[in-house]
Design an enzyme around this catalytic site. Structure first.
Site, PDB file in Angstrom:
ATOM      1  CG  HIS A 181       1.679  15.684  39.027  1.00 21.90           C
ATOM      2  ND1 HIS A 181       1.207  14.478  39.495  1.00 21.90           N
ATOM      3  CD2 HIS A 181       2.762  15.986  39.794  1.00 21.90           C
ATOM      4  CE1 HIS A 181       1.968  14.062  40.499  1.00 21.90           C
ATOM      5  NE2 HIS A 181       2.924  14.952  40.695  1.00 21.90           N
ATOM      6  CG  HIS A 206       7.417  15.297  39.143  1.00 26.16           C
ATOM      7  ND1 HIS A 206       7.419  13.974  39.550  1.00 26.16           N
ATOM      8  CD2 HIS A 206       6.522  15.933  39.966  1.00 26.16           C
ATOM      9  CE1 HIS A 206       6.569  13.816  40.548  1.00 26.16           C
ATOM     10  NE2 HIS A 206       6.028  14.994  40.833  1.00 26.16           N
ATOM     11  CD  GLU A 207       5.383  19.493  40.297  1.00 22.55           C
ATOM     12  OE1 GLU A 207       4.153  19.339  40.281  1.00 22.55           O
ATOM     13  OE2 GLU A 207       6.103  19.035  41.215  1.00 22.55           O
ATOM     14  CD  GLU A 226       3.945  12.994  43.741  1.00 23.59           C
ATOM     15  OE1 GLU A 226       5.101  13.327  43.386  1.00 23.59           O
ATOM     16  OE2 GLU A 226       2.963  13.750  43.607  1.00 23.59           O
TER      17      GLU A 226
END
EC number: 3.4.24.-
Length: 291
Positions: A144, A140-141, A215
């Protein structure tokens, strides 16, 4: 399904930004009627300069504000190897890896582009997640980073700063200045006053909307990377169940964390930088049906 979700999210973000930029321009032109266009341009340049500083130094500021410490492979092989494997999988440069010594389970990514990326996890997160869940969170990070979310948030931040500065100057001009010059009727005075009061609130709500969309996008990107959305869904459930405020809180970087780090309450829900965890988990489970 997953690719269409990612494409739809990017379109939503673009549309929000496009409308926001148009609204900022309209508000600026309206404000120029009272401030004068030269002063209006000065405020815009000031806001742009402020955004540039945030853009180039946001990574360092996030590390300092969070109290994160940089690690090597030997310091924490589990976290390091997880990030390294994801870097290889995504084809992104290996980011700097940090640990935040905090029992609150959380993680964040920062950096203006993949070459300057930094990812961090708290000690609390490393304690409660298994390996697949940790991979889901770090994917997930890395999502980003891959999606240039820091760049997007910096653009929004610059626009919000400009709106705030212009609004403040307009209100000062309306209160203390001579606004009875030709063309400044009572009606136009009321219109400018209304938008000057409303604009900062609207700008903040747009900022929150963009943050929530990013997100969702990072969730989808991370799930696509690991091909195992259930792991991230399980991690989010654990983060929600073990949520607690960070020891070093900063509302200015709340949007960077994977889970909202601010104390629970009505205003956290109203002005949250994150979408509801339940909805994120639901979407991830729906994506899991595609594999």
């Amino acid at each position: 399904m997953m690719y269409s979700f990612i494409a739809r999210n990017k379109i939503n973000t673009f549309l929000i930004l496009f409308v926001f930029i148009l609204a900022c321009g309209g508000f600026g032109l309206l404000a120029g009627r009272f401030l004068g266009m030269s002063f209006f341009l000065f405020i815009l340049l000031l806001a742009a300069g402020y955004a540039c500083v945030q853009y180039f130094f946001s990574g360092r500021l996030a590390v300092l504000m969070s109290g994160a410490r940089k690690i090597s492979r030997n310091d924490n092989p589990r976290l390091w190897n997880t990030v390294e494997n994801l870097s290889i999988t995504t084809g992104l440069p290996m980011p700097e890896v940090y640990i935040v010594d905090d029992p609150a389970p959380n993680a964040f990514a920062t950096g203006r582009d993949p070459k300057h990326a930094k990812v961090a996890a708290t000690s609390g997160l490393l304690e409660i997640l298994d390996d697949s869940e940790l991979e889901g969170v770090m994917a997930h990070e890395m999502g980003h980073v891959k999606n240039y979310d820091i760049r997007v948030s910096t653009i929004v931040f610059g626009l919000v700063s400009a709106v705030g500065l212009i609004s403040d100057m307009v209100l000062r001009a309306l209160i203390w200045g001579d606004n009875r010059r030709e063309g400044n009727s009572a009606f136009s005075f009321a219109i400018v006053l209304f938008f000057s009061l409303l604009a900062p609130i609207a700008a903040m709500l747009v900022q929150l909307a963009v943050s929530r969309e990013r997100e969702y996008l990072a969730d989808a990107t991370g799930a696509l990377t690991t091909r195992y959305p259930a792991a991230l869904a399980s991690a989010l459930a654990k983060l929600e169940g073990n949520a607690r405020p960070l020891q070093r809180q900063s509302s200015s970087m709340a949007h960077l964390w994977i889970s909202n780090p601010m104390p629970r309450g009505f205003f956290r829900k109203l002005f949250s930088t994150h979408p509801p965890t339940e909805e994120r988990i639901r979407r991830l489970k729906e994506m899991g049906n595609q594999f």
